[in-house]
Design an enzyme around this catalytic site. Structure first.
Site, PDB file in Angstrom:
ATOM      1  N   GLY A 183       0.650  -6.455   2.073  1.00  0.00           N
ATOM      2  CA  GLY A 183       0.696  -4.955   1.686  1.00  0.00           C
ATOM      3  C   GLY A 183       2.098  -4.692   0.954  1.00  0.00           C
ATOM      4  O   GLY A 183       2.097  -5.691   0.107  1.00  0.00           O
ATOM      5  N   GLU A 225       2.776 -11.528   1.812  1.00  0.00           N
ATOM      6  CA  GLU A 225       2.071 -11.271   0.491  1.00  0.00           C
ATOM      7  C   GLU A 225       2.303  -9.625   0.000  1.00  0.00           C
ATOM      8  O   GLU A 225       1.555  -8.817   0.669  1.00  0.00           O
ATOM      9  CB  GLU A 225       0.617 -11.756   0.489  1.00  0.00           C
ATOM     10  CG  GLU A 225       0.611 -12.990   0.867  1.00  0.00           C
ATOM     11  CD  GLU A 225      -0.937 -13.596   1.007  1.00  0.00           C
ATOM     12  OE1 GLU A 225      -1.788 -12.973   0.758  1.00  0.00           O
ATOM     13  OE2 GLU A 225      -1.143 -14.854   0.785  1.00  0.00           O
ATOM     14  N   GLU A 235       5.423  -0.537  -9.002  1.00  0.00           N
ATOM     15  CA  GLU A 235       4.054  -0.776  -8.846  1.00  0.00           C
ATOM     16  C   GLU A 235       3.284   0.444  -8.680  1.00  0.00           C
ATOM     17  O   GLU A 235       3.641   1.235  -7.825  1.00  0.00           O
ATOM     18  CB  GLU A 235       3.685  -1.582  -7.573  1.00  0.00           C
ATOM     19  CG  GLU A 235       2.228  -2.025  -7.489  1.00  0.00           C
ATOM     20  CD  GLU A 235       1.990  -2.585  -6.055  1.00  0.00           C
ATOM     21  OE1 GLU A 235       2.505  -2.240  -4.905  1.00  0.00           O
ATOM     22  OE2 GLU A 235       1.368  -3.588  -6.025  1.00  0.00           O
ATOM     23  N   CYS A 279      -3.638  -5.996  -6.057  1.00  0.00           N
ATOM     24  CA  CYS A 279      -2.444  -6.725  -6.199  1.00  0.00           C
ATOM     25  C   CYS A 279      -2.214  -7.446  -7.323  1.00  0.00           C
ATOM     26  O   CYS A 279      -1.273  -7.770  -8.094  1.00  0.00           O
ATOM     27  CB  CYS A 279      -1.726  -7.263  -4.982  1.00  0.00           C
ATOM     28  SG  CYS A 279      -2.965  -8.598  -4.617  1.00  0.00           S
ATOM     29  N   LYS A 308      -4.661  -6.405  12.882  1.00  0.00           N
ATOM     30  CA  LYS A 308      -4.824  -5.122  12.595  1.00  0.00           C
ATOM     31  C   LYS A 308      -5.099  -4.729  11.150  1.00  0.00           C
ATOM     32  O   LYS A 308      -4.473  -4.841  10.131  1.00  0.00           O
ATOM     33  CB  LYS A 308      -3.419  -4.356  12.939  1.00  0.00           C
ATOM     34  CG  LYS A 308      -3.612  -2.969  13.025  1.00  0.00           C
ATOM     35  CD  LYS A 308      -2.134  -2.145  12.791  1.00  0.00           C
ATOM     36  CE  LYS A 308      -1.692  -1.763  11.441  1.00  0.00           C
ATOM     37  NZ  LYS A 308      -2.772  -0.982  10.584  1.00  0.00           N
TER      38      LYS A 308
HETATM   39  P1  NAD Z   1       1.316  -1.070   3.374  1.00  0.00           P
HETATM   40  O1  NAD Z   1       2.526  -1.873   3.494  1.00  0.00           O
HETATM   41  O2  NAD Z   1       1.236   0.487   3.417  1.00  0.00           O
HETATM   42  O3  NAD Z   1       0.325  -1.195   4.525  1.00  0.00           O
HETATM   43  C1  NAD Z   1      -0.122  -2.820   4.677  1.00  0.00           C
HETATM   44  C2  NAD Z   1      -0.391  -2.774   6.339  1.00  0.00           C
HETATM   45  O4  NAD Z   1       0.746  -3.006   7.089  1.00  0.00           O
HETATM   46  C3  NAD Z   1      -1.434  -1.713   6.770  1.00  0.00           C
HETATM   47  O5  NAD Z   1      -2.340  -2.244   7.827  1.00  0.00           O
HETATM   48  C4  NAD Z   1      -0.415  -0.829   7.652  1.00  0.00           C
HETATM   49  O6  NAD Z   1      -0.796  -0.120   8.592  1.00  0.00           O
HETATM   50  C5  NAD Z   1       0.489  -1.794   8.018  1.00  0.00           C
HETATM   51  N1  NAD Z   1       1.982  -1.338   8.375  1.00  0.00           N
HETATM   52  C6  NAD Z   1       2.586  -0.467   7.815  1.00  0.00           C
HETATM   53  N2  NAD Z   1       3.699  -0.111   8.176  1.00  0.00           N
HETATM   54  C7  NAD Z   1       3.986  -1.123   9.458  1.00  0.00           C
HETATM   55  C8  NAD Z   1       5.012  -1.352  10.198  1.00  0.00           C
HETATM   56  N3  NAD Z   1       5.945  -0.730  10.387  1.00  0.00           N
HETATM   57  N4  NAD Z   1       4.649  -2.420  11.022  1.00  0.00           N
HETATM   58  C9  NAD Z   1       3.625  -3.026  11.020  1.00  0.00           C
HETATM   59  N5  NAD Z   1       2.659  -2.897  10.272  1.00  0.00           N
HETATM   60  C10 NAD Z   1       2.919  -1.799   9.327  1.00  0.00           C
HETATM   61  O7  NAD Z   1       0.255  -1.388   1.961  1.00  0.00           O
HETATM   62  P2  NAD Z   1      -0.939  -0.581   1.671  1.00  0.00           P
HETATM   63  O8  NAD Z   1      -0.613   0.724   0.944  1.00  0.00           O
HETATM   64  O9  NAD Z   1      -2.013  -0.889   2.789  1.00  0.00           O
HETATM   65  O10 NAD Z   1      -1.592  -1.907   0.455  1.00  0.00           O
HETATM   66  C11 NAD Z   1      -0.992  -1.827  -0.767  1.00  0.00           C
HETATM   67  C12 NAD Z   1      -0.096  -2.719  -1.139  1.00  0.00           C
HETATM   68  O11 NAD Z   1      -0.548  -3.990  -0.801  1.00  0.00           O
HETATM   69  C13 NAD Z   1       0.232  -2.924  -2.711  1.00  0.00           C
HETATM   70  O12 NAD Z   1       1.644  -2.963  -2.775  1.00  0.00           O
HETATM   71  C14 NAD Z   1      -0.377  -3.958  -2.952  1.00  0.00           C
HETATM   72  O13 NAD Z   1       0.441  -4.832  -4.073  1.00  0.00           O
HETATM   73  C15 NAD Z   1      -0.150  -4.854  -1.713  1.00  0.00           C
HETATM   74  N6  NAD Z   1      -0.946  -5.945  -1.768  1.00  0.00           N
HETATM   75  C16 NAD Z   1      -0.580  -7.317  -1.829  1.00  0.00           C
HETATM   76  C17 NAD Z   1      -1.493  -8.384  -1.932  1.00  0.00           C
HETATM   77  C18 NAD Z   1      -0.958  -9.924  -2.145  1.00  0.00           C
HETATM   78  O14 NAD Z   1      -1.576 -10.763  -1.774  1.00  0.00           O
HETATM   79  N7  NAD Z   1       0.177 -10.201  -2.287  1.00  0.00           N
HETATM   80  C19 NAD Z   1      -2.692  -8.184  -1.904  1.00  0.00           C
HETATM   81  C20 NAD Z   1      -3.458  -6.848  -1.823  1.00  0.00           C
HETATM   82  C21 NAD Z   1      -2.445  -5.884  -1.554  1.00  0.00           C
END
Ligand code: NAD
Length: 480
Positions: free
Chosen positions: A227, A249, A384, A283, A174
């Site tokens: 995420g 991650e 963040e 990130c 997804k």
């Molecule tokens: P997010 O957590 O809002 O969403 C990430 C993904 O999770 C999306 O596909 C979203 O639809 C899904 N999601 C949300 N709620 C969910 C649930 N209840 N069940 C299952 N899936 C769900 O994050 P975002 O705003 O898309 O991304 C930004 C974040 O990602 C920042 O905190 C960033 O630091 C982090 N990030 C981390 C890395 C890493 O490698 N550590 C890399 C890139 C981004």
């Protein structure tokens, strides 16, 4: 209006319950496509397809698996222009960044894991004196879930899918609902590359709807998630209740520690990128800049001058240093942090305002922003922001720099700029981060372990670590 579809059992399909989400181009603020808001019914279809495909795929000769994954890599490279344009339009990132980083690295993910699986081996242990030999098998898990964010859409989507498929799993993936386009286009490439039906299923929709249905599915064996930390904690709780394997991650608040003895020009060039690349929405961005007192004023002057010279433009503009912020909601979140500075948490040295680009006045553009802070406890230093906003502050001793660097809940990455070997060794040992760069930033080698400490995640992906995550280990002991 483009209609993005789910890719299930090798076919493009509309969502069962016919619910759709508007997809906005951040550069203009216009709705330009719609994507499914899939429900548990779609996840079930994807699961059935994946489960049906698993016996054959998991038994497919690894050289054949490698051939199909390499073909996907080739097709992504051939489609560079199309994919880069789609990514840039969907996410708001400058076209040059999409062409040089996002899409090439997505192709590299497939190419790397196509090769890595042919080199993946396991151990054997001879139990001397007991006439026994132990050996380890690493078997694919079954049907696994891969969930990715919007900041590096195809790059992080494929970072998970490629090792999962290489290891012989079938996948339900997804992408973020904020940036679904390149994941949609990937389905076409999988068809063309001859990936068997059902091996990869791409299901679109909101996190709390589609993502939730996916992680709740009883027969999904593992969840690889990238995420936000809050989402990661939620997923970990659910996965824990069902004893599913998880790799998380998550967010970061990474220190960029600059000593006076560094190679100054290289540091300054790199710090521009580590602060503002992808509008600061990586990130790994070094969002907390810590500078040794003796060069603090010089750094401040040079850094602000360089920041003011950055070009903020429509992402199609080849000269753009910064494009658009990914969404209106995310821009508002970033602005709310800038407001904290205005309310006294810090001093805005440059930037801080929205930018109107001629002809695209409804797009989401922000000035790159530098905020000077004097307290490490403030939200600007602790939370963040994930935008083109960095904080800077001076330090006087190594001990103080380390203490500030380690003072947040996060532990994803850190950069240190110094030519002193003893100091390098001390910082690489003591920084609380999953990745420490010395005199560089975001230099990636796909063989290396990737992941964070503390609130930045659990587990490691990358290289053989990813193949280990996507396999179940079984020990066999034979006495003879
Ligand atoms: P997010 O957590 O809002 O969403 C990430 C993904 O999770 C999306 O596909 C979203 O639809 C899904 N999601 C949300 N709620 C969910 C649930 N209840 N069940 C299952 N899936 C769900 O994050 P975002 O705003 O898309 O991304 C930004 C974040 O990602 C920042 O905190 C960033 O630091 C982090 N990030 C981390 C890395 C890493 O490698 N550590 C890399 C890139 C981004």
């Amino acid at each position: 209006m483009i209609k993005i579809l789910n890719f299930i059992d090798g076919q493009f399909q509309e969502p069962v319950e016919n619910q759709w989400l508007d997809n906005v181009s951040p550069a203009s603020g216009e709705i330009y496509s719609q994507s499914p808001n899939s429900t548990a019914s779609d996840i079930e279809l994807a699961y059935q397809a994946a489960a049906k495909a698993f016996p054959a795929w998991s038994q497919t000769d690894i050289n054949q698996r490698a051939r199909v994954l390499s073909k996907i890599a080739n097709l992504l490279e051939e489609g560079l222009e199309k994919f880069a344009r789609a990514e840039s339009k969907d996410n708001g990132k400058p076209i040059n960044l999409a062409k040089t980083v996002d899409i090439p690295r997505a192709a590299s993910n497939f190419r790397f894991f196509a090769q890595a699986i042919t080199q993946f081996s396991s151990e054997s242990h001879e139990s001397v004196g007991q006439n026994a030999i132990n050996y380890t098998l690493r078997k694919p898990l079954g049907v696994v879930a891969c969930i990715s964010p919007w900041n590096l859409p195809l790059y992080l989507f494929t970072w998970k899918i490629a090792p999962a498929l290489a290891a012989g799993n079938c996948v339900i993936a997804k992408p973020s609902e904020v940036t679904p386009m390149t994941a949609f286009l990937l389905g076409e490439i999988c068809q063309e590359a001859g990936l068997p039906k059902g091996v990869l299923n791409i299901v679109h929709g909101e996190g709390p709807v589609t993502g939730q249905a996916l992680i709740e599915h009883a027969d999904i064996k593992a969840i690889s998630f990238t995420g936000g930390t809050a989402t990661g904690v939620h997923i970990a709780k659910l996965a824990g209740a069902h004893l599913k394997k998880v790799s998380l991650e998550l967010g970061g608040k990474n220190p960029n520690i600059i000593f006076a003895d560094c190679d100054y020009e290289k540091m300054l060039d790199t710090t521009m990128r580590s602060s503002f690349a992808n509008q600061g929405q990586i990130c790994l961005c070094g969002s907390r800049i810590l500078v040794e007192e003796s060069i603090y004023e010089k750094f401040k002057t040079d850094f602000i001058a360089r920041t003011k010279s950055l070009v903020i433009a429509h992402p199609d503009n080849e000269d753009a240093d910064l494009g658009a912020i990914v969404s209106h909601a995310h821009m508002q979140k970033i602005l709310s942090y800038i407001d904290l500075a205005k309310q006294g948490q810090g001093k805005i040295l440059c930037g801080g305002k929205q930018v109107a680009i001629e002809g695209y006045e409804n797009g989401y553009y922000l000035e790159p922003t530098v905020i000077e802070i004097d307290s490490i406890d403030c939200q600007l230093n602790q939370e963040e922001i994930f935008g083109p906003v960095v904080t800077i502050m001076p330090f006087s001793t190594e001990a103080e720099a380390l203490q500030i660097a380690n003072s947040t809940a996060y532990g994803l990455s850190a950069s240190v700029w110094t030519n002193d070997l003893k100091r390098t060794m001390k910082f690489t040992q003591e920084l609380q981060a999953g990745i420490v760069w010395v005199n560089t930033w975001m230099l990636r080698d796909l063989r290396t372990p990737f992941g964070g400490l503390k609130a930045s995640g659990i587990g490691r992906e990358g290289g053989l670590e990813a193949l280990r995550f996507f396999t179940e280990t079984k020990n066999v002991c034979i006495q003879y």
